[in-house]
Write a protein that holds these residues in place. Structure first.
Motif, PDB file in Angstrom:
ATOM      1  N   UNK A 171       0.817  -1.214   0.000  1.00  0.00           N
ATOM      2  CA  UNK A 171       0.000   0.000   0.000  1.00  0.00           C
ATOM      3  C   UNK A 171       0.853   1.267   0.000  1.00  0.00           C
ATOM      4  N   UNK A 172       2.002   1.212   0.664  1.00  0.00           N
ATOM      5  CA  UNK A 172       2.857   2.404   0.758  1.00  0.00           C
ATOM      6  C   UNK A 172       4.325   1.987   0.729  1.00  0.00           C
ATOM      7  N   UNK A 173       4.878   1.768  -0.470  1.00  0.00           N
ATOM      8  CA  UNK A 173       6.258   1.281  -0.593  1.00  0.00           C
ATOM      9  C   UNK A 173       7.321   2.290  -0.155  1.00  0.00           C
ATOM     10  N   UNK A 174       6.928   3.542   0.037  1.00  0.00           N
ATOM     11  CA  UNK A 174       7.893   4.567   0.433  1.00  0.00           C
ATOM     12  C   UNK A 174       7.965   4.759   1.949  1.00  0.00           C
ATOM     13  N   UNK A 175       7.199   3.970   2.692  1.00  0.00           N
ATOM     14  CA  UNK A 175       7.222   4.069   4.153  1.00  0.00           C
ATOM     15  C   UNK A 175       8.332   3.176   4.700  1.00  0.00           C
ATOM     16  N   UNK A 176       9.398   3.793   5.183  1.00  0.00           N
ATOM     17  CA  UNK A 176      10.548   3.035   5.665  1.00  0.00           C
ATOM     18  C   UNK A 176      10.204   2.152   6.858  1.00  0.00           C
TER      19      UNK A 176
END
Length: 213
Positions: free
Chosen positions: A87-92
């Motif tokens: 859903x959110x690949x940029x959330x580390x």
């Protein structure tokens, strides 16, 4: 009212009406709103999976569990982390959660790869300085556990940056000291250990002799 002004206002009104009808026919407003809602909805879904994964990981790390139960829970945590990433690949944070779950299962190399993604330019911006420092410390810790001498320098680089970003992390200073010892840099190692002791004393409120102030 001047007839010319009336004609101009009438034409403007007709143009606005035509624009409104065109947008309505092509469902433009709802499509715009839909595009605005999607990232928000995706973010909410990502957070739900992340929270669920974090809960599972906490359960997996409980010392009262058998090895089999811990691995099963860690696997579930990994799956929740992967859903959050979808859903959110940029959330580390989701990548870090996945790394911790993989590490608990014993997959060191895969865990390091997930941490690499978390600390990559595409994701690292979502972390605060302290979070980035803690993630660098964890990557260095995993790197040292692989016991591969060629990775020692990368661990030192990570820890040097980690103690700058998260200076209250006594464990990071201690691990940096161990790295320096492995490189036969005794003076640097002692300085790192001393910094670790000072940080721990500040956090616990103990003096250098180990007694509370």
């Amino acid at each position: 009212m001047d007839p010319m002004v009336s004609d101009i206002l009438l034409q403007v009104g007709l143009i606005l009406l035509l624009v409104f009808v065109f947008l309505k026919i092509h469902d433009v407003p709802s499509r715009i709103l839909s595009k605005l809602r999607i990232p928000n909805k995706a973010n909410i879904q990502a957070k739900r999976h992340f929270v669920r994964g974090a809960q599972l990981l906490s359960q997996a790390a409980s010392p009262s569990n058998s090895r089999a139960i811990s691995i099963s829970l860690a696997k579930q945590a990994e799956e929740e982390a992967q859903r959050a990433i979808a859903f959110d690949p940029k959330d580390a944070a989701a990548h870090i959660l996945k790394a911790l779950a993989l590490d608990l299962q014993g997959f060191k190399t895969s865990a390091l790869e997930s941490l690499d993604v978390a600390l990559s330019p595409i994701a690292v911006k979502s972390l605060s300085d302290k979070e980035r420092g803690d993630a660098l410390f964890k990557r260095a810790d995993m790197t040292m556990q692989t016991k591969r001498q060629e990775r020692l320098e990368s661990a030192v680089n990570d820890l040097t940056e980690a103690v700058k970003l998260s200076p209250e992390n006594a464990e990071a200073f201690n691990l940096l000291g161990k790295c320096y010892e492995s490189k036969n840099m005794k003076e640097e190692a002692e300085k790192a250990y001393e910094m670790g002791r000072n940080v721990k004393a500040e956090v616990t409120g103990e003096g250098e002799d180990g007694r509370s102030d």
